[in-house]
Write a protein that holds these residues in place. Structure first.
Motif, PDB file in Angstrom:
ATOM      1  N   UNK A 100      35.555  31.129  -1.555  1.00 43.32           N
ATOM      2  CA  UNK A 100      35.923  31.690  -2.847  1.00 43.32           C
ATOM      3  C   UNK A 100      35.737  30.728  -4.000  1.00 43.32           C
ATOM      4  N   UNK A 101      35.634  29.452  -3.706  1.00 45.66           N
ATOM      5  CA  UNK A 101      35.414  28.461  -4.758  1.00 45.66           C
ATOM      6  C   UNK A 101      34.008  28.610  -5.317  1.00 45.66           C
ATOM      7  N   UNK A 102      33.826  28.208  -6.581  1.00 49.83           N
ATOM      8  CA  UNK A 102      32.518  28.280  -7.226  1.00 49.83           C
ATOM      9  C   UNK A 102      32.085  26.871  -7.608  1.00 49.83           C
ATOM     10  N   UNK A 103      30.872  26.504  -7.214  1.00 50.59           N
ATOM     11  CA  UNK A 103      30.325  25.190  -7.554  1.00 50.59           C
ATOM     12  C   UNK A 103      28.861  25.338  -7.926  1.00 50.59           C
ATOM     13  N   UNK A 104      28.501  24.889  -9.123  1.00 47.55           N
ATOM     14  CA  UNK A 104      27.124  24.910  -9.594  1.00 47.55           C
ATOM     15  C   UNK A 104      26.765  23.525 -10.107  1.00 47.55           C
ATOM     16  N   UNK A 105      25.850  22.861  -9.424  1.00 46.25           N
ATOM     17  CA  UNK A 105      25.434  21.528  -9.830  1.00 46.25           C
ATOM     18  C   UNK A 105      24.776  20.809  -8.669  1.00 46.25           C
ATOM     19  N   UNK A 106      24.432  19.557  -8.896  1.00 44.83           N
ATOM     20  CA  UNK A 106      23.815  18.726  -7.863  1.00 44.83           C
ATOM     21  C   UNK A 106      24.902  17.962  -7.125  1.00 44.83           C
ATOM     22  N   UNK A 107      24.629  17.673  -5.857  1.00 47.97           N
ATOM     23  CA  UNK A 107      25.586  16.958  -5.027  1.00 47.97           C
ATOM     24  C   UNK A 107      24.942  15.701  -4.494  1.00 47.97           C
ATOM     25  N   UNK A 108      25.650  14.575  -4.639  1.00 47.20           N
ATOM     26  CA  UNK A 108      25.201  13.302  -4.101  1.00 47.20           C
ATOM     27  C   UNK A 108      26.313  12.758  -3.226  1.00 47.20           C
ATOM     28  N   UNK A 109      25.997  12.543  -1.930  1.00 51.27           N
ATOM     29  CA  UNK A 109      27.009  12.051  -0.997  1.00 51.27           C
ATOM     30  C   UNK A 109      26.512  10.796  -0.302  1.00 51.27           C
ATOM     31  N   UNK A 110      27.441   9.858  -0.114  1.00 46.27           N
ATOM     32  CA  UNK A 110      27.137   8.632   0.610  1.00 46.27           C
ATOM     33  C   UNK A 110      28.376   8.258   1.401  1.00 46.27           C
ATOM     34  N   UNK A 111      28.204   8.012   2.673  1.00 52.27           N
ATOM     35  CA  UNK A 111      29.355   7.650   3.496  1.00 52.27           C
ATOM     36  C   UNK A 111      29.798   6.231   3.176  1.00 52.27           C
ATOM     37  N   UNK A 112      31.075   5.956   3.358  1.00 54.41           N
ATOM     38  CA  UNK A 112      31.599   4.617   3.094  1.00 54.41           C
ATOM     39  C   UNK A 112      30.993   3.616   4.068  1.00 54.41           C
ATOM     40  N   UNK A 113      30.694   4.048   5.304  1.00 54.97           N
ATOM     41  CA  UNK A 113      30.083   3.171   6.293  1.00 54.97           C
ATOM     42  C   UNK A 113      28.689   2.739   5.829  1.00 54.97           C
ATOM     43  N   UNK A 114      27.905   3.680   5.322  1.00 56.81           N
ATOM     44  CA  UNK A 114      26.557   3.366   4.858  1.00 56.81           C
ATOM     45  C   UNK A 114      26.617   2.414   3.667  1.00 56.81           C
ATOM     46  N   UNK A 115      27.586   2.620   2.784  1.00 59.69           N
ATOM     47  CA  UNK A 115      27.741   1.758   1.626  1.00 59.69           C
ATOM     48  C   UNK A 115      28.041   0.326   2.065  1.00 59.69           C
ATOM     49  N   UNK A 116      28.922   0.163   3.049  1.00 63.18           N
ATOM     50  CA  UNK A 116      29.260  -1.170   3.555  1.00 63.18           C
ATOM     51  C   UNK A 116      28.048  -1.818   4.209  1.00 63.18           C
ATOM     52  N   UNK A 117      27.257  -1.050   4.969  1.00 52.29           N
ATOM     53  CA  UNK A 117      26.056  -1.585   5.604  1.00 52.29           C
ATOM     54  C   UNK A 117      25.045  -2.066   4.563  1.00 52.29           C
ATOM     55  N   UNK A 118      24.884  -1.314   3.491  1.00 54.57           N
ATOM     56  CA  UNK A 118      23.959  -1.718   2.429  1.00 54.57           C
ATOM     57  C   UNK A 118      24.429  -3.004   1.753  1.00 54.57           C
TER      58      UNK A 118
END
Length: 127
Positions: free
Chosen positions: A104-122
């Motif tokens: 029922x929620x409405x979302x219009x836009x772009x989504x950017x996701x990054x896991x915290x694990x991947x961030x730590x590895x980088x």
């Protein structure tokens, strides 16, 4: 991509409350958890977490740790975790590590996701 992590902002002490009927034009900053049931026209920066009530409206960019949306957002959101409830309506880009969108929620836009694990590895590989 979608996780069922329950945000527990409702159990936190709310340090800032913008009640229904209040309108703020300009930036809003708070150090802990805030709840907005009124209208904010401007950017919002809340360090710990933000709850946007069903009648709440934010027109501007939002930066916080945890964000639970029952109301309307027109702007970009950057948060570690975002939960859009069934009454929530978001128009703008989301940048997050965790996202939950109820039916029922409405979302219009772009989504950017990054896991915290991947961030730590980088970060470690850059050292």
């Amino acid at each position: 991509m979608f996780q069922k992590k329950k945000l527990d902002l409702s159990e936190q002490n709310i340090s800032t409350l913008i009640s229904e009927g209040c309108t703020i034009e300009g930036q809003v900053k708070a150090p802990a958890v805030a709840r907005i049931d009124g209208t904010v026209q401007g950017n919002v920066t809340i360090e710990q977490g933000l709850i946007l009530g069903e009648k709440g409206l934010i027109t501007g960019d939002i930066h916080t740790k945890d964000f639970v949306i029952y109301g309307t957002v027109i702007g970009n959101v950057k948060a570690q975790s975002i939960e859009i409830k069934s009454t929530g309506n978001v128009t703008g880009d989301l940048q997050t590590q965790q996202l939950q969108v109820d039916p029922g929620a409405v979302y219009n836009g772009a989504l950017s996701m990054e896991s915290s694990r991947k961030k730590q590895e980088l970060l470690q590989s850059a050292s």
